[in-house]
Design a protein around this motif. Structure first.
Motif, PDB file in Angstrom:
ATOM      1  N   CYS A 229      49.701  13.506  24.830  1.00 24.69           N
ATOM      2  CA  CYS A 229      50.328  13.351  26.152  1.00 24.69           C
ATOM      3  C   CYS A 229      51.578  12.482  26.092  1.00 24.69           C
ATOM      4  CB  CYS A 229      49.326  12.747  27.143  1.00 24.69           C
ATOM      5  SG  CYS A 229      47.765  13.622  27.249  1.00 24.69           S
ATOM      6  N   PHE A 230      52.472  12.776  25.136  1.00 19.38           N
ATOM      7  CA  PHE A 230      53.716  12.014  25.033  1.00 19.38           C
ATOM      8  C   PHE A 230      54.739  12.568  26.018  1.00 19.38           C
ATOM      9  CE2 PHE A 230      51.968  12.137  20.624  1.00 19.38           C
ATOM     10  CZ  PHE A 230      51.570  10.804  20.559  1.00 19.38           C
ATOM     11  N   ASP A 231      54.365  12.663  27.274  1.00 21.40           N
ATOM     12  CA  ASP A 231      55.192  13.334  28.270  1.00 21.40           C
ATOM     13  C   ASP A 231      56.494  12.576  28.493  1.00 21.40           C
ATOM     14  OD1 ASP A 231      56.011  15.130  30.100  1.00 21.40           O
ATOM     15  OD2 ASP A 231      54.829  14.353  31.756  1.00 21.40           O
ATOM     16  N   GLY A 232      57.617  13.244  28.189  1.00 21.81           N
ATOM     17  CA  GLY A 232      58.914  12.654  28.449  1.00 21.81           C
ATOM     18  C   GLY A 232      59.440  11.763  27.348  1.00 21.81           C
ATOM     19  N   ASP A 233      58.639  11.451  26.342  1.00 20.11           N
ATOM     20  CA  ASP A 233      59.107  10.589  25.265  1.00 20.11           C
ATOM     21  C   ASP A 233      60.197  11.311  24.477  1.00 20.11           C
ATOM     22  OD1 ASP A 233      59.284   8.368  23.692  1.00 20.11           O
ATOM     23  OD2 ASP A 233      57.624   8.928  22.374  1.00 20.11           O
ATOM     24  N   VAL A 234      61.192  10.560  24.026  1.00 18.99           N
ATOM     25  CA  VAL A 234      62.326  11.125  23.308  1.00 18.99           C
ATOM     26  C   VAL A 234      62.162  10.865  21.816  1.00 18.99           C
ATOM     27  CG1 VAL A 234      64.833  11.042  22.978  1.00 18.99           C
ATOM     28  CG2 VAL A 234      63.862  10.843  25.280  1.00 18.99           C
ATOM     29  N   ILE A 235      62.343  11.920  21.027  1.00 18.36           N
ATOM     30  CA  ILE A 235      62.310  11.826  19.577  1.00 18.36           C
ATOM     31  C   ILE A 235      63.728  12.048  19.059  1.00 18.36           C
ATOM     32  CG2 ILE A 235      61.482  12.894  17.461  1.00 18.36           C
ATOM     33  CD1 ILE A 235      59.347  11.369  18.811  1.00 18.36           C
ATOM     34  N   SER A 236      64.185  11.135  18.223  1.00 21.43           N
ATOM     35  CA  SER A 236      65.522  11.247  17.653  1.00 21.43           C
ATOM     36  C   SER A 236      65.427  11.242  16.135  1.00 21.43           C
ATOM     37  CB  SER A 236      66.405  10.090  18.124  1.00 21.43           C
ATOM     38  OG  SER A 236      65.929   8.865  17.585  1.00 21.43           O
ATOM     39  N   GLU A 237      66.575  11.344  15.477  1.00 21.14           N
ATOM     40  CA  GLU A 237      66.566  11.339  14.013  1.00 21.14           C
ATOM     41  C   GLU A 237      66.062  10.024  13.436  1.00 21.14           C
ATOM     42  OE1 GLU A 237      70.979  11.039  15.290  1.00 21.14           O
ATOM     43  OE2 GLU A 237      69.150  12.047  15.927  1.00 21.14           O
ATOM     44  N   ALA A 238      66.067   8.948  14.246  1.00 20.13           N
ATOM     45  CA  ALA A 238      65.571   7.662  13.758  1.00 20.13           C
ATOM     46  C   ALA A 238      64.097   7.716  13.394  1.00 20.13           C
ATOM     47  CB  ALA A 238      65.805   6.584  14.821  1.00 20.13           C
ATOM     48  N   HIS A 239      63.345   8.592  14.064  1.00 19.97           N
ATOM     49  CA  HIS A 239      61.921   8.726  13.764  1.00 19.97           C
ATOM     50  C   HIS A 239      61.690   9.387  12.409  1.00 19.97           C
ATOM     51  CE1 HIS A 239      61.615   8.096  18.139  1.00 19.97           C
ATOM     52  NE2 HIS A 239      60.364   7.722  17.901  1.00 19.97           N
ATOM     53  N   PHE A 240      62.694  10.128  11.913  1.00 21.59           N
ATOM     54  CA  PHE A 240      62.505  10.915  10.698  1.00 21.59           C
ATOM     55  C   PHE A 240      63.383  10.458   9.541  1.00 21.59           C
ATOM     56  CE2 PHE A 240      61.830  14.011  14.261  1.00 21.59           C
ATOM     57  CZ  PHE A 240      60.463  14.133  14.107  1.00 21.59           C
ATOM     58  N   SER A 241      64.033   9.316   9.693  1.00 22.20           N
ATOM     59  CA  SER A 241      65.056   8.922   8.723  1.00 22.20           C
ATOM     60  C   SER A 241      64.535   8.793   7.306  1.00 22.20           C
ATOM     61  CB  SER A 241      65.702   7.610   9.171  1.00 22.20           C
ATOM     62  OG  SER A 241      64.699   6.595   9.289  1.00 22.20           O
ATOM     63  N   ASP A 242      63.274   8.367   7.126  1.00 23.45           N
ATOM     64  CA  ASP A 242      62.721   8.161   5.781  1.00 23.45           C
ATOM     65  C   ASP A 242      61.753   9.250   5.358  1.00 23.45           C
ATOM     66  OD1 ASP A 242      64.126   5.793   5.393  1.00 23.45           O
ATOM     67  OD2 ASP A 242      62.580   4.581   6.366  1.00 23.45           O
ATOM     68  N   PHE A 243      61.616  10.304   6.162  1.00 24.18           N
ATOM     69  CA  PHE A 243      60.669  11.378   5.842  1.00 24.18           C
ATOM     70  C   PHE A 243      61.293  12.351   4.838  1.00 24.18           C
ATOM     71  CE2 PHE A 243      58.192  11.167  10.100  1.00 24.18           C
ATOM     72  CZ  PHE A 243      57.490  10.076   9.620  1.00 24.18           C
ATOM     73  N   THR A 244      61.524  11.903   3.635  1.00 24.19           N
ATOM     74  CA  THR A 244      62.206  12.750   2.655  1.00 24.19           C
ATOM     75  C   THR A 244      61.285  13.785   2.024  1.00 24.19           C
ATOM     76  OG1 THR A 244      61.804  11.048   0.992  1.00 24.19           O
ATOM     77  CG2 THR A 244      63.935  10.999   2.123  1.00 24.19           C
ATOM     78  N   ASN A 245      59.968  13.645   2.224  1.00 29.70           N
ATOM     79  CA  ASN A 245      59.020  14.573   1.610  1.00 29.70           C
ATOM     80  C   ASN A 245      58.245  15.402   2.623  1.00 29.70           C
ATOM     81  OD1 ASN A 245      59.092  13.861  -1.392  1.00 29.70           O
ATOM     82  ND2 ASN A 245      58.792  11.847  -0.469  1.00 29.70           N
ATOM     83  N   LEU A 246      58.611  15.316   3.906  1.00 24.67           N
ATOM     84  CA  LEU A 246      57.855  15.992   4.955  1.00 24.67           C
ATOM     85  C   LEU A 246      57.923  17.505   4.786  1.00 24.67           C
ATOM     86  CD1 LEU A 246      56.195  15.110   7.420  1.00 24.67           C
ATOM     87  CD2 LEU A 246      58.206  15.579   8.837  1.00 24.67           C
TER      88      LEU A 246
END
Length: 602
Positions: A229-246
């Motif tokens: 229920c993350f209603d309205g929450d904003v996801i940006s590139e900052a959340h994924f900056s270190d996910f080099t193996n995702l």
């Protein structure tokens, strides 16, 4: 010793297994055993791997398993001090008090080598499981507690599992407490585990904001937060900056707002992107361009219901061939497709604004494929149906609610595994193809809302698995054939000859309304004991209503209106105890069944 993925027909686990003192591996998973689990297994002191999970009535689809092991005491488990891997998934441990009581469980003290623990779907209550779990967790590499009754905040103690690499907590009742929204949370503790590979928190009650601390998991390969229920929450590139193996990202059904800067290049080699119901639009997400161009490992893309109202960009069409699963349904995407063949396994473009002729398809990888182009603006003939190629097998084909026209080609003999065919609400004309009778796996046939004419082809009697038949709102003529009502393989004397008819007793719904059908309703129709819905309205039927109609005991909806029936209403009608709608029929149930079938096939 392994007997996994067999079918022992719900028999008990033999107690003599407990005498095999030197046994190191016992794998009885997915073999349809039932409990109780014999306590003599506690004699297997050399055992390192114990797999009893997944035993249920359906060994094909894990989510359909029934809990076959009713477990009371697990004290015998404490004697297996060499255990490294334990799989007790789909086992009811809610009453195994000795297992989840810190005062009586010696497994925590004796089995320090335990690295793999699977307690999927066990009715585990969170109030009792944590004390023993965190005692035994020092060497755990993989922990699966999905589909239980765990509730409350995500425990901070999960961050103390220094060896953990895979954590599955989906389908529980976890929440983000107030302090967790501020960032002081179990998610923060998990973010400190640098060797973490898989985090599955899908389908819980998580709300608020997603902690940016998850971005510290540089080795993370799978992130699943779907169904929260993350209603309205904003996801940006900052959340994924270190996910080099995702490799897999699943944020489906979260209503998250994904906002990335123009020109952002994802740093990870994703193979699966699942963003259904996230907010990506109104422009087509440009960051997908780099995924498709430079990292062709991407094979699964779901951006359905994501608020996109844009033309499908040329670069997507150029690299369309690398994707085996595409779902872009329930957007407002426009565009046409190239003349070259589209290679696909699952394609869902329904409820968009696509136009142009029917694309040519190639089904790859020896798998069951599905194609859904319904509710668009495709036009012209559908002759490319005959040119579907590849090694795959088409299971679902839906072209309904488009602008297709002309005669449907008679080439369905190439699709022996087709389960659902929907050509409804177009402008097709001509006779029904005789090759429809070649669809021996067909469960649903929906051709409503066209201009089909002529009689029902006799070849349809070969569709022995047919459950839903909707030919309404056409120009069909002639009589209802007798074979439509046969339940068993039978011999019938008709005009002095013996006729053999296949089994059609699986039919659940028949809609032949709004045609030009004539004659009397054959009495054989009353043999369809499983029939739930029957609509014969707006035709030219005459004679008496079926005298044995009461034999169709499961009938819930019946519409015989606007015909030329005569005589009395049969007394057997009073036997239809499930009947809910008589004469007035809207057939909402048919639409629900169709959507359910679509979901199961995909």
């Amino acid at each position: 010793m392994g007997y996994s993925s067999n079918d022992f027909n719900g028999s008990l686990i033999p107690e003599f297994f407990g005498s095999l003192k030197k046994l190191k591996l016992l794998d009885l998973s997915n073999a349809n055993f039932r409990g109780p689990i014999p306590s003599l297994l506690g004699n297997l002191s050399m055992l390192e791997t114990l797999r009893l999970g997944g035993n249920g009535g359906d060994v094909t689809y894990r989510h359909n398993f029934k809990k076959m092991f009713s477990v009371g005491k697990l004290e015998w488990l404490s004697h297996l001090s060499r255990l490294k891997e334990v799989d007790l998934s789909f086992t009811n441990l809610s009453n195994a008090n000795d297992c989840i009581s810190s005062s009586s469980l010696s497994l925590a003290n004796s089995s320090t080598s335990l690295t793999y623990l699977d307690l999927y779907d066990n009715n585990l209550p969170s109030s009792a499981i944590y004390p023993w779990l965190f005692n035994v967790s020092s060497n755990l590499v993989s922990l699966d507690l999905s589909s239980n009754q765990l509730k409350g905040p995500i425990p901070d103690a999960l961050g103390n599992m220094m060896a953990i690499q895979e954590l599955y907590l989906s389908d529980n009742l976890f929440i983000l407490a107030e302090n967790q929204v501020r960032g002081d949370s179990g998610l923060n503790e998990i973010g400190k585990l640098l060797d973490f590979r898989v985090l599955d928190l899908g389908y819980n009650l998580l709300n608020g904001s997603i902690s940016k601390s998850l971005g510290q998991l540089s080795n993370l390969q799978v992130l699943r937060l779907a169904g929260n229920c993350f209603d309205g929450d904003v996801i940006s590139e900052a959340h994924f900056s270190d996910f080099t193996n995702l490799q897999e990202l699943d944020l489906s059904y979260t209503s998250l707002n994904l906002k990335f800067n123009t020109g952002w290049i994802p740093p990870f080699p994703l193979s699966q992107i699942k963003l259904c119901s996230c907010k990506l639009g109104p422009r087509f997400p440009d960051w997908l361009r780099t995924k498709i161009y430079f990292q062709p490992v991407l094979d699964y893309l779901d951006i359905s219901a994501s608020g996109i109202s844009d033309f499908l960009p040329y670069w997507f069409l150029d690299k369309f061939q690398g994707l085996s699963y595409i779902n872009m349904s329930f957007n407002q995407i426009s565009g046409t497709f190239p003349n070259n063949s589209v290679h696909i396994i699952h394609l869902d473009l329904s409820s968009n604004n696509f136009s142009g002729p029917l694309p040519r398809f190639s089904l790859d990888f020896m798998e069951m494929g599905t194609i859904n182009l319904s509710k668009n603006k495709f036009t012209g003939p559908v002759s490319p149906i005959c040119n579907i190629t590849g090694e795959g097998f088409l299971a679902l084909f839906d072209l309904s609610n488009n602008l297709f026209s002309g005669v449907v080609p008679d080439c369905f003999g190439s699709f022996p595994f087709l389960t659902a065919l929907n050509l409804g609400d177009n402008s097709f004309s001509g006779s029904l193809p005789r090759s429809l009778g070649s669809l021996i796996s067909l469960e649903m046939l929906r051709l409503r809302g066209n201009k089909f004419s002529g009689v029902l082809p006799s070849s349809l009697q070969n569709c022995a698995k047919l459950k839903f038949l909707d030919l309404s709102d056409n120009e069909l003529s002639g009589e209802i054939p007798m074979w439509i009502g046969y339940v068993d393989e039978a011999l019938l004397t008709w005009k002095g000859t013996k006729q053999s008819y296949p089994q059609l007793g699986l039919l659940l719904a028949i809609d032949l309304s709004c045609n030009k059908l004539t004659g009397e309703i054959p009495e054989e129709l009353s043999s369809l004991r499983e029939l739930v819905a029957l609509n014969l309205s707006k035709n030219l039927f005459n004679g008496k209503i079926l005298q044995k109609i009461g034999h169709i005991r499961q009938l819930e909806v019946l519409d015989l209106s606007r015909n030329k029936f005569s005589g009395n209403i049969p007394k057997s009608l009073s036997e239809l105890t499930f009947l809910k709608d008589f004469v007035v029929l809207r057939f909402h149930r048919i639409a629900q069944w169709w959507n359910h079938l679509l979901a199961n096939l995909q």
